[in-house]
Design a protein around this motif. Structure first.
Motif, PDB file in Angstrom:
ATOM      1  N   PRO A 129       8.668   6.912   8.417  1.00 38.55           N
ATOM      2  CA  PRO A 129       7.780   7.898   7.804  1.00 38.55           C
ATOM      3  C   PRO A 129       8.252   9.345   7.948  1.00 38.55           C
ATOM      4  O   PRO A 129       8.947   9.699   8.891  1.00 38.55           O
ATOM      5  N   PHE A 130       7.846  10.129   6.981  1.00 40.80           N
ATOM      6  CA  PHE A 130       7.792  11.577   7.144  1.00 40.80           C
ATOM      7  C   PHE A 130       6.447  12.001   6.574  1.00 40.80           C
ATOM      8  O   PHE A 130       5.891  11.349   5.691  1.00 40.80           O
ATOM      9  N   TYR A 131       5.909  13.058   7.142  1.00 39.75           N
ATOM     10  CA  TYR A 131       4.557  13.447   6.763  1.00 39.75           C
ATOM     11  C   TYR A 131       4.390  14.948   6.938  1.00 39.75           C
ATOM     12  O   TYR A 131       5.115  15.583   7.699  1.00 39.75           O
ATOM     13  N   GLY A 132       3.450  15.483   6.199  1.00 35.20           N
ATOM     14  CA  GLY A 132       3.209  16.913   6.291  1.00 35.20           C
ATOM     15  C   GLY A 132       2.185  17.355   5.271  1.00 35.20           C
ATOM     16  O   GLY A 132       1.227  16.626   4.987  1.00 35.20           O
ATOM     17  N   HIS A 133       2.447  18.534   4.694  1.00 31.27           N
ATOM     18  CA  HIS A 133       1.511  19.125   3.739  1.00 31.27           C
ATOM     19  C   HIS A 133       2.268  19.641   2.527  1.00 31.27           C
ATOM     20  O   HIS A 133       3.367  20.172   2.653  1.00 31.27           O
ATOM     21  N   ALA A 134       1.626  19.486   1.379  1.00 37.60           N
ATOM     22  CA  ALA A 134       2.133  20.078   0.144  1.00 37.60           C
ATOM     23  C   ALA A 134       1.190  21.201  -0.244  1.00 37.60           C
ATOM     24  O   ALA A 134      -0.026  21.114  -0.036  1.00 37.60           O
ATOM     25  N   CYS A 175      11.053   7.830   4.229  1.00 38.86           N
ATOM     26  CA  CYS A 175      12.410   8.316   3.953  1.00 38.86           C
ATOM     27  C   CYS A 175      13.227   7.170   3.359  1.00 38.86           C
ATOM     28  O   CYS A 175      13.276   6.082   3.923  1.00 38.86           O
ATOM     29  N   GLU A 176      13.849   7.423   2.232  1.00 38.80           N
ATOM     30  CA  GLU A 176      14.612   6.358   1.595  1.00 38.80           C
ATOM     31  C   GLU A 176      15.910   6.027   2.337  1.00 38.80           C
ATOM     32  O   GLU A 176      16.523   4.999   2.073  1.00 38.80           O
ATOM     33  N   GLU A 179       0.822  -1.208   0.000  1.00 40.94           N
ATOM     34  CA  GLU A 179       0.000   0.000   0.000  1.00 40.94           C
ATOM     35  C   GLU A 179       0.859   1.262   0.000  1.00 40.94           C
ATOM     36  O   GLU A 179       0.605   2.204  -0.754  1.00 40.94           O
ATOM     37  N   LEU A 180       1.896   1.296   0.837  1.00 43.70           N
ATOM     38  CA  LEU A 180       2.727   2.492   0.965  1.00 43.70           C
ATOM     39  C   LEU A 180       3.515   2.808  -0.299  1.00 43.70           C
ATOM     40  O   LEU A 180       3.837   3.969  -0.554  1.00 43.70           O
ATOM     41  N   PHE A 181       3.826   1.772  -1.075  1.00 43.73           N
ATOM     42  CA  PHE A 181       4.653   1.970  -2.266  1.00 43.73           C
ATOM     43  C   PHE A 181       3.848   1.879  -3.565  1.00 43.73           C
ATOM     44  O   PHE A 181       4.380   1.558  -4.613  1.00 43.73           O
ATOM     45  N   GLN A 182       2.568   2.218  -3.504  1.00 45.48           N
ATOM     46  CA  GLN A 182       1.709   2.170  -4.692  1.00 45.48           C
ATOM     47  C   GLN A 182       2.194   3.085  -5.811  1.00 45.48           C
ATOM     48  O   GLN A 182       1.874   2.858  -6.974  1.00 45.48           O
ATOM     49  N   ALA A 228       4.624  10.778  -3.487  1.00 47.11           N
ATOM     50  CA  ALA A 228       4.966  10.444  -2.101  1.00 47.11           C
ATOM     51  C   ALA A 228       4.949   8.940  -1.842  1.00 47.11           C
ATOM     52  O   ALA A 228       5.627   8.475  -0.919  1.00 47.11           O
ATOM     53  N   ARG A 229       4.219   8.167  -2.637  1.00 46.14           N
ATOM     54  CA  ARG A 229       4.042   6.732  -2.380  1.00 46.14           C
ATOM     55  C   ARG A 229       5.184   5.899  -2.963  1.00 46.14           C
ATOM     56  O   ARG A 229       4.979   5.008  -3.784  1.00 46.14           O
ATOM     57  N   ARG A 230       6.393   6.200  -2.507  1.00 50.93           N
ATOM     58  CA  ARG A 230       7.593   5.451  -2.877  1.00 50.93           C
ATOM     59  C   ARG A 230       8.688   5.860  -1.904  1.00 50.93           C
ATOM     60  O   ARG A 230       8.563   6.902  -1.258  1.00 50.93           O
ATOM     61  N   PRO A 231       9.743   5.090  -1.751  1.00 52.15           N
ATOM     62  CA  PRO A 231      10.842   5.563  -0.892  1.00 52.15           C
ATOM     63  C   PRO A 231      11.314   6.902  -1.456  1.00 52.15           C
ATOM     64  O   PRO A 231      11.553   7.024  -2.656  1.00 52.15           O
ATOM     65  N   GLN A 232      11.426   7.912  -0.589  1.00 51.36           N
ATOM     66  CA  GLN A 232      11.533   9.249  -1.120  1.00 51.36           C
ATOM     67  C   GLN A 232      12.416  10.164  -0.295  1.00 51.36           C
ATOM     68  O   GLN A 232      12.752   9.872   0.847  1.00 51.36           O
ATOM     69  N   LEU A 233      12.743  11.276  -0.901  1.00 51.88           N
ATOM     70  CA  LEU A 233      13.339  12.437  -0.245  1.00 51.88           C
ATOM     71  C   LEU A 233      12.351  13.581  -0.406  1.00 51.88           C
ATOM     72  O   LEU A 233      11.723  13.721  -1.465  1.00 51.88           O
ATOM     73  N   GLN A 234      12.218  14.411   0.592  1.00 52.58           N
ATOM     74  CA  GLN A 234      11.288  15.531   0.502  1.00 52.58           C
ATOM     75  C   GLN A 234      11.656  16.454  -0.649  1.00 52.58           C
ATOM     76  O   GLN A 234      10.783  16.952  -1.365  1.00 52.58           O
ATOM     77  N   GLU A 235      12.933  16.683  -0.835  1.00 50.80           N
ATOM     78  CA  GLU A 235      13.382  17.559  -1.921  1.00 50.80           C
ATOM     79  C   GLU A 235      12.915  17.028  -3.277  1.00 50.80           C
ATOM     80  O   GLU A 235      12.510  17.796  -4.156  1.00 50.80           O
ATOM     81  N   ARG A 236      12.979  15.704  -3.453  1.00 47.97           N
ATOM     82  CA  ARG A 236      12.573  15.094  -4.716  1.00 47.97           C
ATOM     83  C   ARG A 236      11.066  15.199  -4.921  1.00 47.97           C
ATOM     84  O   ARG A 236      10.597  15.428  -6.030  1.00 47.97           O
TER      85      ARG A 236
END
Length: 188
Positions: free
Chosen positions: A83-88, A77-78, A41-44, A113-121
């Protein structure tokens, strides 16, 4: 790509054993399978292109600012897989009457957001996707998030927020437009 649930289950079982737990005790028996389903689910967004959300455009003679703010998201976070979470907050100025559905902006955030990620990306991918598909006069994406890798471990600073921006086109060139977007984001 389909998540390999069996491989995840094996890995979670190994992690539980490695930290000294018994994966066969009552409370943990189903944990590997639950974690595998959760990761699916998280990596959809792994195989989803966020630009696809902007395939449908509408003709509307509106060449003024459009802002969808406070779009909640979460990601992993990759670097630590926590998790990291917030607002866009996503703003653009349509060109030539090319507008998209407001929900499409939120869907693009969700996909990225639904993949291993960096906020900057996340921030730059959303901005680039909008620029490429909608060809607006300008785009500004602001993301603010709390990172559990800074809250739960390491520096242990709960409540610390990270803010990233991606600014393109006229919004990058004209500070008054950027100021207007930031002012609107702060409005309650």
């Amino acid at each position: 790509m389909r998540v390999d649930q069996q491989k995840i289950e094996q890995a979670v079982r190994m992690i539980l054993e490695a930290v000294g737990e018994n994966p066969d005790r009552e409370g943990l028996i189903g944990t590997p399978a639950r974690v595998a389903r959760m990761y699916e689910e998280l990596f959809q967004g792994m195989d989803e292109d966020p630009r696809k959300h902007f395939d449908v455009v509408f003709s509307e003679e509106h060449e003024e600012l459009v802002l969808v703010k406070d779009i909640p998201f979460f990601s992993l976070c990759e670097h630590h897989l926590v998790p990291f979470y917030g607002h866009a907050h996503v703003a653009y100025i349509p060109r030539s009457g090319r507008v998209t559905g407001l929900s499409k902006l939120a869907r693009a955030v969700e996909t990225v957001a639904r993949r291993p990620q960096l906020q900057e990306r996340i921030t730059s991918t959303i901005a680039e996707s909008i620029m490429e598909k909608l060809d607006p006069y300008g785009v500004m994406v602001v993301v603010d998030a709390e990172h559990m890798c800074m809250t739960m471990r390491g520096i242990k600073k709960p409540g610390a927020k990270t803010v990233t921006t991606a600014v393109r086109g006229r919004m990058a060139e004209e500070s008054d437009i950027r100021f207007e977007v930031l002012k609107l984001i702060k409005m309650q």
